[in-house]
Design a protein around this motif. Structure first.
Motif, PDB file in Angstrom:
ATOM      1  N   SER A 193       0.821  -1.213   0.000  1.00 22.14           N
ATOM      2  CA  SER A 193       0.000   0.000   0.000  1.00 22.14           C
ATOM      3  C   SER A 193       0.855   1.264   0.000  1.00 22.14           C
ATOM      4  O   SER A 193       0.493   2.264  -0.633  1.00 22.14           O
ATOM      5  N   VAL A 194       1.973   1.226   0.684  1.00 24.15           N
ATOM      6  CA  VAL A 194       2.867   2.386   0.711  1.00 24.15           C
ATOM      7  C   VAL A 194       3.483   2.615  -0.668  1.00 24.15           C
ATOM      8  O   VAL A 194       3.575   3.751  -1.155  1.00 24.15           O
ATOM      9  N   GLN A 195       3.910   1.537  -1.312  1.00 24.02           N
ATOM     10  CA  GLN A 195       4.478   1.667  -2.659  1.00 24.02           C
ATOM     11  C   GLN A 195       3.429   2.161  -3.652  1.00 24.02           C
ATOM     12  O   GLN A 195       3.722   2.986  -4.530  1.00 24.02           O
ATOM     13  N   ALA A 196       2.210   1.659  -3.515  1.00 23.37           N
ATOM     14  CA  ALA A 196       1.143   2.053  -4.441  1.00 23.37           C
ATOM     15  C   ALA A 196       0.830   3.536  -4.335  1.00 23.37           C
ATOM     16  O   ALA A 196       0.476   4.183  -5.332  1.00 23.37           O
ATOM     17  N   THR A 197       0.963   4.101  -3.135  1.00 24.64           N
ATOM     18  CA  THR A 197       0.703   5.528  -2.950  1.00 24.64           C
ATOM     19  C   THR A 197       1.638   6.361  -3.816  1.00 24.64           C
ATOM     20  O   THR A 197       1.276   7.451  -4.277  1.00 24.64           O
ATOM     21  N   GLN A 198       2.841   5.860  -4.056  1.00 24.54           N
ATOM     22  CA  GLN A 198       3.816   6.582  -4.880  1.00 24.54           C
ATOM     23  C   GLN A 198       3.429   6.598  -6.353  1.00 24.54           C
ATOM     24  O   GLN A 198       4.038   7.310  -7.149  1.00 24.54           O
ATOM     25  N   LEU A 199       2.427   5.799  -6.722  1.00 32.17           N
ATOM     26  CA  LEU A 199       1.987   5.749  -8.117  1.00 32.17           C
ATOM     27  C   LEU A 199       0.969   6.836  -8.460  1.00 32.17           C
ATOM     28  O   LEU A 199       0.507   6.918  -9.601  1.00 32.17           O
TER      29      LEU A 199
END
Length: 361
Positions: A207-213
């Protein structure tokens, strides 16, 4: 001193008059342009002293209009995101109400469980469709991967490998392992492997990585930008009972409820698992509400910025108008004067045709 009559003859005079007529016709051409187009010249070079102002203001106007276009696009996308999130929040809240009834009821829980399972199945299909919302620029919830749908097969979520895995985990529920069952379903929902994730490969991240998208759009000077909406799998740090993504948690909760279809309150661990679901659905709904509220705040900010750009756009246009626009009243006067001068020139040429040498003596 001797003089050639040809210096003063009709041929020389006609040459002078013809040159004057050509100049008048060139002025008429410019006046015609100014009258029809409303501007002083067809080119910046023809603006004279106003050239520098036009050169400075024209690019600024184009820049402002580009920002306005971006703002309109972002506002449209945010509105779609907000509308979809409101429907997703309603799904979570409805299921949460049903789990609360299932937990507090001591009778007829089989019927309540079946109704909740039906709602969960329907909700999964609807949720998949909402997450695959599109606009002219692609999939709204895909962030920078806007060409890929967030959910691979919306209509098959209830029969996906993830749903089957969660169903298998829930079938092992007993009087002592409700917490472990719920943790295991969370682990399954957070699995980003190709065979297990219901999301596109681009969004199968933490979820943290996806926020960067999150995608952004340029909306002002000095690189000012704004995000164009949330990503389906975004969120905060994961925990034992949460993937970190409210949407992923909601999908997991729906699949757990669907897996409980044949259970009733005589099933050991039933109420403990329902309590877990009630807490999780409450948290997911609240996080989604926060997400939707954030979108509303962003939209209000962008609306104020659109108003500022509209005022600036009008001001720049007025300055450009002063530098480039023709005064149509003056143009009409010049046009009439040029017509008179042209007629007079032609009359002079006609008069020279009958002149003889005697006319010069």
């Amino acid at each position: 001193m001797s003089m050639s009559i040809s210096q003063y003859g009709s041929t020389a005079m006609n040459t002078i008059l013809n040159t004057g007529i050509k100049n008048i016709e060139n002025e008429q051409e410019l006046v015609t342009w100014q009258s029809s187009e409303g501007t002083l010249s067809q080119s910046i070079a023809g603006l004279g002293d106003n050239r520098q102002a036009a050169l400075a203001l024209s690019p600024k106007l184009s820049e402002i209009q580009s920002y306005q276009t971006n703002l309109t696009t972002v506002q449209s996308r945010l509105s779609l995101s907000s509308s979809a999130l409101n429907q997703i929040i309603a799904l979570a809240q409805d299921l949460n109400t049903q789990t609360l009834r299932m937990h507090s009821s001591n009778a007829g829980s089989q019927a309540l469980t079946t109704a909740a399972a039906d709602s969960a199945d329907h909700g999964l299909s609807l949720l998949g469709s909402l997450l695959n919302t599109t606009d002219a620029n692609g999939y709204v919830f895909s962030g920078t991967a806007s060409d890929e749908p967030p959910i691979l097969a919306p209509s098959q979520l209830t029969s996906s490998p993830l749903a089957k895995n969660i169903s298998k985990i829930v079938s092992g529920l007993n009087s002592t392992n409700a917490d472990d069952v719920f943790t295991a379903t969370t682990t399954a929902a957070a699995d980003n492997s190709v065979g297990m994730s219901v999301f596109s490969s681009a969004l199968s991240l933490t979820s943290v990585q996806a926020t960067q998208l999150r995608s952004t759009s340029l909306i002002g000077t000095n690189g000012a930008s704004t995000t164009t909406g949330p990503v389906a799998t975004e969120g905060g740090p994961a925990s034992k009972n949460s993937t970190g993504s409210p949407i992923r948690d909601l999908i997991r909760d729906m699949m757990v409820i669907s897996s409980m279809r044949k259970m009733d309150d005589t099933k050991p661990g039933y109420h403990a698992l329902i309590q877990q679901l009630h807490t999780s659905l409450s948290n997911a709904a609240n996080q989604l509400i926060d997400m939707e509220t954030s979108i509303g705040t962003t939209q209000n900010t962008l609306t104020r910025q659109q108003g500022a750009f509209t005022s600036l756009n009008v001001m720049i246009k007025e300055q450009l108008s002063t530098a480039m626009d023709a005064n149509l009243a003056e143009v009409a006067t010049r046009s009439a004067d040029l017509n008179l001068r042209l007629k007079a020139s032609f009359m002079l040429i006609a008069n020279t045709q009958s002149m003889t040498l005697a006319s010069y003596m």
